[in-house]
Scaffold this active site. Sequence first.
Site, mmCIF file in Angstrom:
data_model
loop_
_atom_site.group_PDB
_atom_site.id
_atom_site.type_symbol
_atom_site.label_atom_id
_atom_site.label_comp_id
_atom_site.label_asym_id
_atom_site.label_seq_id
_atom_site.Cartn_x
_atom_site.Cartn_y
_atom_site.Cartn_z
ATOM 1 C CG ASP A 185 -2.450 3.373 -2.954
ATOM 2 O OD1 ASP A 185 -3.623 3.507 -3.280
ATOM 3 O OD2 ASP A 185 -2.912 4.131 -1.923
ATOM 4 C CD GLU A 186 -5.896 -1.085 -1.139
ATOM 5 O OE1 GLU A 186 -5.187 -1.351 -0.321
ATOM 6 O OE2 GLU A 186 -6.778 -0.004 -1.559
ATOM 7 C CG ASP B 81 -1.534 1.105 1.100
ATOM 8 O OD1 ASP B 81 -2.709 1.747 0.404
ATOM 9 O OD2 ASP B 81 -3.009 1.085 1.891
HETATM 10 MG MG LIG Z 1 -2.454 3.837 0.102
#
Ligand SMILES: [Mg+2]
Length: 397
Positions: free
Chosen positions: A107-108, A9
């Site tokens: 974003d993960e 993350d």
């Molecule tokens: Mg994040």
Amino acid sequence: MSRTILHIDMDAFFAAVEQNDHPEWRGKPVVVGSDPQGGRGRGVVSTCSYEARRFGIHSAMPISRAWKLNPEAIYVRPRGRRYAGVSRQVMDLLSSFSPDIEQLSIDEAFLDITSTQKLFGGTEAMAVRIKAEIRAQTNLTASIGVAPNKFVAKIASDLRKPDGLVIVPEGGVEAFLAPLEISRLWGCGPKTVPVMQAMGIFTIGDLAARSQKELVDRFGQTGLHFWRLARGLDERPVSDAHTARSMSHETTFMTDCGDEEEMRKTLLGLCDDLAYDMRRHQVRGRTITLKIRLADFSTFTRSHSLERATDSSAELYQQALQLFSSFRREGQRVRLLGVALSQLQQGEGQMELFREGDGRSEKVDSIMDDVRKKFGAGAISRASLLHKRSDSQWIRE
Ligand SMILES: [Mg+2]
């Protein structure tokens, strides 16, 4: 067989990209979100830097509240294309460590390294190396959780942010989960937490001590899900089959809206934008969800599933309008409207052949798409769409 799953993350992703691209903003409070308009802005914070968090600012907070907490912070509008570019770089890098990747959001991602970790000197060495390569290539930090399954890996990545690395070994899952608050369980939201607390359940350990029967009696099938999660049981594979679970657009009105016509136009605009995104990504969705936030901030969703997946603006609008018309808001004004499509299916399939109608609305859609490609998304709107809306919001930790 035991597995090793990573949850990767990026830390304060949008804000970190902005600080990277503007070195003079490093070490300073940066708030990515809607225009604060000197404290009168009506959208929300999308992401903020860790420096901004020290002032109590956080994601999804009304931008006006953030402004009150720190009017001196650097306020920037999101640059979606830039973030998507960096995201692609990170995801490509992750794919070089294992083919078993599942991107959860911009974003993960989950990465199953069961079969590749030996190549990289074992679990910890591999996680350290992934962090180092992300930093080398993007100058950004990521936090990583490592565990025997997805559920535990995702919790672990969140515990030592930013730049964290938390490894939960095979035999240590229950001990790791026990002291954590029950709100960390998937599906245990603001409605369920007070019910659990009334039962004397505050931590995941408290929950694990209850019998399966008690939880099923109280929560039905969800009780079984809670019982399993509390023991750290989660067999779901890392899979890219449903990488994008839903796509959505939403907008906050400049002032709370009571005008039916205005709301219908806004819905039409949201459906147009959403359908355009769907077609651009070559996906279709079967379940349409309408989100309504009223003036008092109470938020509702209403969903409807179609027989077949769609990417048509007209069909989306027709369904969204139906959901909207049947929603009773007892005269309250509306603060926010959103439309989402889920149960996504990839690809331009033969569905085309089975579509009903004379194809007129598809033609309109494809003409609009061409114009947007040439002149940008702001260049075109349907004839009835004459007012200006604020941008859709993305919320990212
Ligand atoms: Mg994040």
